[in-house]
Design an enzyme around this catalytic site. Structure first.
Site, PDB file in Angstrom:
ATOM      1  N   ASP A 244      24.595  74.831  39.942  1.00  0.00           N
ATOM      2  CA  ASP A 244      23.427  75.460  40.551  1.00  0.00           C
ATOM      3  C   ASP A 244      23.810  76.383  41.709  1.00  0.00           C
ATOM      4  O   ASP A 244      24.585  75.996  42.590  1.00  0.00           O
ATOM      5  CB  ASP A 244      22.467  74.372  41.056  1.00  0.00           C
ATOM      6  CG  ASP A 244      21.235  74.935  41.715  1.00  0.00           C
ATOM      7  OD1 ASP A 244      20.428  75.578  41.010  1.00  0.00           O
ATOM      8  OD2 ASP A 244      21.074  74.751  42.946  1.00  0.00           O
ATOM      9  N   ALA A 245      23.262  77.586  41.710  1.00  0.00           N
ATOM     10  CA  ALA A 245      23.322  78.535  42.838  1.00  0.00           C
ATOM     11  C   ALA A 245      24.673  78.529  43.538  1.00  0.00           C
ATOM     12  O   ALA A 245      24.775  78.228  44.732  1.00  0.00           O
ATOM     13  CB  ALA A 245      22.194  78.230  43.824  1.00  0.00           C
ATOM     14  N   HIS A 247      26.326  80.882  44.589  1.00  0.00           N
ATOM     15  CA  HIS A 247      26.406  81.839  45.692  1.00  0.00           C
ATOM     16  C   HIS A 247      26.096  81.191  47.030  1.00  0.00           C
ATOM     17  O   HIS A 247      26.374  81.760  48.090  1.00  0.00           O
ATOM     18  CB  HIS A 247      25.447  83.014  45.447  1.00  0.00           C
ATOM     19  CG  HIS A 247      24.065  82.602  45.076  1.00  0.00           C
ATOM     20  ND1 HIS A 247      23.690  82.363  43.777  1.00  0.00           N
ATOM     21  CD2 HIS A 247      22.967  82.354  45.832  1.00  0.00           C
ATOM     22  CE1 HIS A 247      22.421  82.000  43.737  1.00  0.00           C
ATOM     23  NE2 HIS A 247      21.957  81.980  44.977  1.00  0.00           N
ATOM     24  N   GLU A 281      25.442  79.386  37.902  1.00  0.00           N
ATOM     25  CA  GLU A 281      24.261  80.172  38.214  1.00  0.00           C
ATOM     26  C   GLU A 281      24.583  80.972  39.470  1.00  0.00           C
ATOM     27  O   GLU A 281      24.898  80.400  40.512  1.00  0.00           O
ATOM     28  CB  GLU A 281      23.034  79.301  38.474  1.00  0.00           C
ATOM     29  CG  GLU A 281      21.787  80.138  38.760  1.00  0.00           C
ATOM     30  CD  GLU A 281      20.772  79.470  39.661  1.00  0.00           C
ATOM     31  OE1 GLU A 281      19.663  80.019  39.792  1.00  0.00           O
ATOM     32  OE2 GLU A 281      21.066  78.418  40.248  1.00  0.00           O
ATOM     33  N   HIS A 309      17.778  88.874  31.626  1.00  0.00           N
ATOM     34  CA  HIS A 309      16.397  88.367  31.622  1.00  0.00           C
ATOM     35  C   HIS A 309      15.433  89.413  32.164  1.00  0.00           C
ATOM     36  O   HIS A 309      14.404  89.703  31.548  1.00  0.00           O
ATOM     37  CB  HIS A 309      16.286  87.098  32.458  1.00  0.00           C
ATOM     38  CG  HIS A 309      14.864  86.692  32.719  1.00  0.00           C
ATOM     39  ND1 HIS A 309      14.133  87.183  33.800  1.00  0.00           N
ATOM     40  CD2 HIS A 309      14.001  85.896  32.037  1.00  0.00           C
ATOM     41  CE1 HIS A 309      12.908  86.691  33.762  1.00  0.00           C
ATOM     42  NE2 HIS A 309      12.808  85.911  32.705  1.00  0.00           N
ATOM     43  N   VAL A 379      10.138  80.654  35.364  1.00  0.00           N
ATOM     44  CA  VAL A 379       8.755  80.211  35.195  1.00  0.00           C
ATOM     45  C   VAL A 379       8.292  79.445  36.424  1.00  0.00           C
ATOM     46  O   VAL A 379       7.314  79.790  37.077  1.00  0.00           O
ATOM     47  CB  VAL A 379       8.594  79.328  33.941  1.00  0.00           C
ATOM     48  CG1 VAL A 379       7.158  78.830  33.819  1.00  0.00           C
ATOM     49  CG2 VAL A 379       8.978  80.104  32.697  1.00  0.00           C
ATOM     50  N   GLY A 380       9.028  78.386  36.748  1.00  0.00           N
ATOM     51  CA  GLY A 380       8.597  77.498  37.818  1.00  0.00           C
ATOM     52  C   GLY A 380       8.522  78.145  39.183  1.00  0.00           C
ATOM     53  O   GLY A 380       7.756  77.694  40.044  1.00  0.00           O
TER      54      GLY A 380
END
Length: 577
Positions: A244-245, A247, A281, A309, A379-380
């Site tokens: 996750d993330a 960066h 990600e 995306h 989406v979230g």
């Protein structure tokens, strides 16, 4: 005897409470404490630091039966837990990944209920299941990104035994499993790590304090992270991780944590005799993540590609707000699909600066990037958690699928996308602390109110109905256009397996034609052409051939093919690069 250990350089005294009895621990020079205790194999325990009588959970707890504030429990899988000795694994590159949230994938929201749906995924044709975080976090339900005990499995999902059964069932059906791991921050409730040692740095990121990766005593913190990552793949047989993330991982050392983790993962893969994948990600558009280590990169397997995306979503939907501002044209779509990144050392109006770096498409295959039209984030993190299916026609959803699944990239779907699920995926939480619950709800409303949304329209993340609304409605799968879209996804995924031209990973081998005014675009993949009409009216597209797949029936002529509005056709042509 069971050896209890804990890294705790901060306190002067540490005792281990095992089933209600305190035992003194001995400290070694490296800040680790040790004690040998005779106890049952499922004993409950915790650590008492200095003179505070509070029993704290083990930072490396395998199980938290009473939640993140409770005692830890010794856990080992039963000897007959695993039946996947013949599982050889597979690389993610070129495959199809299916992202899901255990709590909303089924009405029951557990591992056991989720594997009852695995045959649906096998029939769909996906290769991997990617689980949103399943580490222990406070409260019964949430996204999982506020975990505080990274080694433990969220108990309401079924705990470590449930995860074991789920992964074993996936492997029995030929499905790999990826786990979303969050190493860039800790959640706001149940984080006792700073009492043990310097797990946090003086810096911060959007979610709280940063993890100590390069300050004093960072070596043990880095080991804590790497050991956790390897544990998911070694002890739980996971086939890789989504990181996750990345960066937000602030590391100023010469050997970045990600490079170190990638090397350790490759060593474990060699030891286990099966491929293991790491997917980053990152919003940096930095090819260094997926560049091999012998060429100066970190050597990760792949990374999410938000530019793909954004390019697909804006071209099809017409949305332009926020970070979509630089996207929307077919020229942008073609540029992004052809080169991997749109922002590649170019100006980003959203960031008000240059962003990204060009990807060397001659040496890095497209399968190192993930293409998707939907993720939990996209989406979230919208104000009301609405899916594209709530705004677009089924034809537009089919066009998005054709562009993503027909591209040279590794593909990813988000649960329910394959049938155009009408369920939203909203941001939900279940913090039991009243002040934290109130702050979460008010912060969410204030964040979107700043961008012009009516605060009353923003779902309250603490309202149980927000969570319940986000559960998939499986009754839709066989209903009308939902069923038709589902068949289309199955067909497109099957083509990726049966058509060699669609397995070609090199972006340089793909050519793209488009007409901005007439709103059509064609991806040429060897002898196959994926022709898409993004407009509402039928248009002639200068490509022809034998029909392989389509949404709505095209009129195939001798020199062109007329596509109905919001449709696509896959044609076998005589054109070969």
């Amino acid at each position: 005897m069971t050896e209890f250990t804990v890294w705790a350089p901060n306190p002067d005294r540490v005792r281990v409470d095992v089933d209600g009895t305190l035992h003194e621990m001995t400290r070694t020079a490296d800040g680790w404490w040790h004690a040998d205790v005779s106890c049952p194999v499922d004993a409950r325990y915790g650590f008492v630091l200095d003179d505070d009588p509070t029993v704290l959970p083990d930072p490396r707890s395998a199980r938290q039966p009473d939640g993140v504030h409770g005692r830890s429990q010794l856990w080992q899988p039963a000897q007959d837990s695993w039946t996947d000795a013949d599982w050889q694994g597979r690389s993610i590159c070129g495959g199809v990944i299916y992202e899901l949230h255990i709590g909303t994938f089924t009405p029951e929201g557990t591992f056991d209920s989720a594997f009852e749906k695995l045959d649906h995924l096998v029939d769909l044709g996906v290769d991997f299941v990617e689980l949103m975080p399943v580490n222990a976090f406070n409260g019964p339900h949430g996204w999982g990104y506020d975990g505080v005990l990274w080694y433990a499995v969220h108990e309401p999902y079924g705990g470590p035994d449930g995860l074991t059964r789920f992964i074993d069932a996936c492997h029995a059906r030929g499905l790999g499993v990826l786990i979303d791991a969050v190493f860039n921050h800790l959640g706001p409730s149940g984080n006792y790590l700073p009492r043990f040692g310097p797990y946090l740095s003086t810096g911060s990121n959007p979610w709280g304090s940063s993890i100590n990766l390069s300050d004093a005593d960072a070596d043990e913190v880095r080991t804590y992270i790497i050991d956790c990552a390897l544990r998911w793949m070694r002890d739980f047989h996971a086939d890789g991780l989504r990181l996750d993330a990345v960066h937000a991982l602030v590391d100023t050392t010469a050997i970045h944590l990600l490079e170190e983790l990638a090397a350790e993962t490759d060593a474990l893969a060699e030891e286990l005799g099966r491929p293991l994948s790491l997917i980053a990600e990152s919003d940096l558009n930095d090819p260094r993540l997926i560049t091999p280590r012998d060429r100066g990169g970190y050597g990760l397997t792949a990374q999410w590609d938000d530019d793909v995306h954004h390019a697909i979503h804006t071209a099809v939907s017409g949305e332009r707000q926020g970070y979509y501002a630089d996207f929307g044209s077919l020229a942008t779509l073609a540029q992004t699909l052809k080169h991997g990144y749109f922002h590649a050392g170019t100006y980003s109006s959203f960031r008000h600066r240059r962003h990204g770096r060009p990807l060397d498409t001659s040496t890095i295959p497209g399968t190192r990037l993930l293409a998707y039209t939907l993720t939990h984030d996209q989406v979230g993190n919208r104000a009301v958690g609405d899916r594209p299916s709530q705004l677009l026609t089924f034809g537009q959803l089919a066009v998005k699928a054709a562009l993503a699944l027909g591209s040279p990239y590794t593909a990813m779907l988000f649960m329910g996308e394959e049938w155009g699920s009408s369920s939203p995926f909203q941001f939900f939480s279940s913090h039991p602390e009243p002040e934290l619950a109130r702050a979460t709800a008010e912060g969410r409303k204030a964040e979107f109110a700043e961008h012009g949304w009516d605060a009353d329209e923003i779902p309250d993340p603490q309202d149980p109905e927000t969570f319940l609304r986000s559960k998939l409605n499986w009754n839709e799968v066989a209903d009308g256009d939902h069923a038709r879209l589902h068949r289309t996804y199955r067909e497109l995924i099957a083509l990726r397996r049966t058509e060699p031209d669609l397995a070609d990973p090199w972006l340089d081998h793909m050519t793209i034609d488009f007409d901005e005014e007439q709103r059509w675009v064609v991806l040429h993949r060897g002898a196959l052409a994926i022709a898409c009409n993004l407009g509402t009216e039928a248009v002639p597209v200068p490509v022809t051939g034998d029909l392989v797949a389509a949404w709505d029936v095209p009129d195939i002529g001798s020199t062109d093919t007329t596509l109905p509005g919001h449709s696509f056709a896959v044609l076998r042509t005589e054109r070969v690069q």
